[in-house]
Design a protein around this motif. Structure first.
Motif, short mmCIF file in Angstrom:
data_model
loop_
_atom_site.label_atom_id
_atom_site.label_comp_id
_atom_site.label_asym_id
_atom_site.label_seq_id
_atom_site.Cartn_x
_atom_site.Cartn_y
_atom_site.Cartn_z
N ILE A 83 32.82 42.16 47.09
CA ILE A 83 33.35 41.76 45.79
C ILE A 83 34.72 41.14 45.99
CG2 ILE A 83 34.34 44.06 45.35
CD1 ILE A 83 33.73 43.56 42.34
N HIS A 84 35.01 40.12 45.19
CA HIS A 84 36.27 39.38 45.31
C HIS A 84 36.66 38.95 43.89
CE1 HIS A 84 39.10 37.00 47.82
NE2 HIS A 84 39.13 36.21 46.77
N VAL A 85 37.77 39.49 43.37
CA VAL A 85 38.21 39.16 42.01
C VAL A 85 39.63 38.62 42.07
CG1 VAL A 85 38.53 39.99 39.65
CG2 VAL A 85 36.78 41.04 41.11
N GLU A 86 39.85 37.45 41.42
CA GLU A 86 41.14 36.79 41.47
C GLU A 86 41.70 36.57 40.07
OE1 GLU A 86 40.83 33.53 44.92
OE2 GLU A 86 39.16 33.46 43.49
N LEU A 87 42.99 36.82 39.90
CA LEU A 87 43.72 36.40 38.70
C LEU A 87 44.34 35.05 39.02
CD1 LEU A 87 45.54 39.71 37.63
CD2 LEU A 87 43.18 38.98 37.20
N LEU A 110 47.06 34.40 41.75
CA LEU A 110 48.33 35.10 41.61
C LEU A 110 48.20 36.53 42.13
CD1 LEU A 110 49.37 33.94 38.02
CD2 LEU A 110 50.17 33.05 40.21
N GLN A 111 47.01 37.09 41.98
CA GLN A 111 46.74 38.43 42.49
C GLN A 111 45.25 38.52 42.79
OE1 GLN A 111 47.51 42.89 40.84
NE2 GLN A 111 49.29 41.53 40.75
N VAL A 112 44.92 39.24 43.87
CA VAL A 112 43.53 39.28 44.34
C VAL A 112 43.11 40.72 44.65
CG1 VAL A 112 41.92 38.54 46.14
CG2 VAL A 112 43.70 36.96 45.33
N PHE A 113 41.89 41.05 44.25
CA PHE A 113 41.28 42.31 44.66
C PHE A 113 40.12 41.96 45.58
CE2 PHE A 113 37.83 45.48 43.76
CZ PHE A 113 38.39 46.53 44.48
N ALA A 114 40.24 42.31 46.86
CA ALA A 114 39.21 41.98 47.85
C ALA A 114 39.10 43.13 48.84
CB ALA A 114 39.56 40.68 48.57
N THR A 145 20.86 55.38 45.60
CA THR A 145 21.62 55.79 44.42
C THR A 145 22.55 54.67 44.00
OG1 THR A 145 23.04 57.54 43.50
CG2 THR A 145 23.55 56.79 45.74
N TRP A 146 23.19 54.81 42.85
CA TRP A 146 24.11 53.80 42.34
C TRP A 146 25.55 54.19 42.66
CZ3 TRP A 146 22.71 49.12 40.90
CH2 TRP A 146 21.40 48.91 40.46
N TYR A 147 26.32 53.20 43.14
CA TYR A 147 27.75 53.38 43.43
C TYR A 147 28.53 52.44 42.51
CZ TYR A 147 25.93 55.34 47.81
OH TYR A 147 25.24 56.08 48.75
N GLN A 148 29.73 52.86 42.14
CA GLN A 148 30.57 52.01 41.27
C GLN A 148 31.84 51.60 42.00
OE1 GLN A 148 32.28 53.84 37.73
NE2 GLN A 148 32.21 51.90 36.62
N MET A 149 32.12 50.30 41.93
CA MET A 149 33.37 49.76 42.45
C MET A 149 34.27 49.46 41.26
SD MET A 149 35.16 48.74 45.12
CE MET A 149 33.99 48.46 46.47
N THR A 150 35.51 49.95 41.27
CA THR A 150 36.43 49.71 40.16
C THR A 150 37.80 49.28 40.68
OG1 THR A 150 37.21 52.01 40.06
CG2 THR A 150 35.29 51.45 38.72
N HIS A 151 38.53 48.58 39.83
CA HIS A 151 39.90 48.21 40.15
C HIS A 151 40.62 47.89 38.84
CE1 HIS A 151 43.32 46.72 42.42
NE2 HIS A 151 43.32 45.63 41.68
N VAL A 152 41.94 48.16 38.82
CA VAL A 152 42.76 47.89 37.64
C VAL A 152 43.93 47.00 38.05
CG1 VAL A 152 44.27 48.88 35.89
CG2 VAL A 152 42.13 50.04 36.49
N PHE A 153 44.07 45.86 37.37
CA PHE A 153 45.22 44.97 37.57
C PHE A 153 46.28 45.32 36.52
CE2 PHE A 153 41.72 42.29 39.21
CZ PHE A 153 42.26 41.87 40.42
N GLN A 154 47.50 45.59 36.97
CA GLN A 154 48.63 45.86 36.07
C GLN A 154 49.90 45.24 36.65
OE1 GLN A 154 48.27 50.23 35.95
NE2 GLN A 154 47.86 50.09 33.76
N ASN A 155 50.85 44.93 35.75
CA ASN A 155 52.15 44.38 36.18
C ASN A 155 51.98 43.20 37.13
OD1 ASN A 155 53.49 46.53 34.78
ND2 ASN A 155 53.06 47.86 36.51
N GLY A 183 52.56 40.01 36.45
CA GLY A 183 53.48 38.92 36.22
C GLY A 183 52.93 37.86 35.28
N PRO A 184 53.78 36.94 34.84
CA PRO A 184 53.34 35.88 33.92
C PRO A 184 52.50 34.81 34.61
CG PRO A 184 55.62 35.53 34.54
CD PRO A 184 55.22 36.85 35.14
N GLY A 185 51.76 34.06 33.82
CA GLY A 185 51.03 32.91 34.35
C GLY A 185 49.53 33.06 34.48
N VAL A 186 48.99 34.27 34.26
CA VAL A 186 47.54 34.47 34.42
C VAL A 186 46.80 33.79 33.27
CG1 VAL A 186 45.67 36.16 34.47
CG2 VAL A 186 47.81 36.62 35.69
N ARG A 187 45.88 32.89 33.63
CA ARG A 187 45.12 32.13 32.62
C ARG A 187 43.61 32.26 32.82
NH1 ARG A 187 49.39 32.74 31.13
NH2 ARG A 187 51.02 31.20 30.63
#
Length: 280
Positions: free
Chosen positions: A200-204, A212-216, A229-239, A241-245
């Motif tokens: 999984i690869h999530v980008e702001l 600006l920020q990446v979860f990889a 069985t089922w597994y869950q991947m989670t992540h929280v982006f906080q703080n 900075g400005p500019g995320v569109r």
């Protein structure tokens, strides 16, 4: 009620061009023209109006109305009446108005997250082996409403979605000023008889779609004969900075034994949501 409405400076109008049947005093009206109304009555009336009307119109009429529209008690009561509560009673929110609007607009920003519409909404980045496929789940998902999943093959399969925050109703000034919490989650499972891998690869992204920020996180490898069985991947982006569109969400995988067919990782119920920080 008519007398109360007139006392607050509003009158009913049959002219639809005057804003949903209500007219408000012009800026030239003096404060003396408004008869004093108890704040609890003003609050009760506001609680029965659309929230955007309270913020964008009512609070601009006079100091009395602004005081009610900006009060913590008003938004706390609005949350109570509409069922928006803190999931963790030990936590507190500093801004009940922000909490209310984040709860009211909270939803999954990804399209077709549970494979209910085949591959619609997803951009195929890699389509190896026998390509992506959609099928019913093999083992029950924690959410019984989930009945389908995406399946990968013996070659790498990846798919992606690009979310425009402005198109979803989160304007640039809001994102820059409040930087609300962005929560992502993804569910994945494997077949017992075949090993596989999951990525999984999530980008702001900013306006130019630069990260600006990446979860990889590291690639997840599931060995053959691992319990199905089922597994869950989670992540929280906080703080962040400005500019995320934009938010780009990409995930996928494959089997690790190169078996023809669809023996690779299974993915479903993916989610990207903007939510109150106290709920993460």
């Amino acid at each position: 009620m008519k007398r109360t409405a007139e006392a607050m400076g509003t009158t009913h109008s049959t002219d639809s061009s005057k804003g949903r049947g209500l007219t408000f005093p012009s800026t030239s009206d003096s404060q003396e023209d408004l008869l004093p109304v108890p704040l609890d009555i003003v609050e009760e009336i506001f609680l029965n109006l659309p929230p955007y009307l309270v913020v964008c119109v009512c609070r601009l009429v006079c100091h009395q109305w602004k005081k009610v529209a900006d009060s913590e008690s008003f938004w706390k009561e609005r949350c109570r009446r509409e069922g928006y509560g803190l999931s963790n009673a030990s936590k507190k929110t500093e801004d009940w108005r922000l909490f209310y609007f984040l709860c009211k607009n909270r939803r999954n920003l990804l399209k077709n997250p549970r494979a209910e519409e085949d591959m619609n909404g997803w951009q195929i980045m890699e389509n190896g082996g026998d390509r992506w496929a959609v099928n019913g789940i093999r083992v029950p998902h924690p959410d019984e409403a989930v009945q389908k999943n995406f399946i990968t093959s013996f070659g790498m399969c990846k798919k992606s979605q690009l979310i425009s925050l402005e198109k979803e109703g989160y304007n640039p000034s809001f994102m820059d000023q409040f930087q609300p919490t962005i929560r992502i989650s993804d569910w994945y499972a494997q077949r017992t008889d075949c090993g596989c891998l999951y990525e999984i690869h999530v980008e702001l992204l900013n306006q130019r779609k630069r990260p600006l920020q990446v979860f990889a996180p590291e690639v997840v490898y599931l060995k053959q004969w691992t319990e199905e069985t089922w597994y869950q991947m989670t992540h929280v982006f906080q703080n962040y900075g400005p500019g995320v569109r934009y938010i780009r969400f990409t995930h996928g995988g494959k089997d690790t034994q190169f078996w023809k067919g669809w023996y690779g990782i299974r993915i479903t119920d993916s989610c990207v949501e903007i939510c109150p920080a106290v709920d993460t």
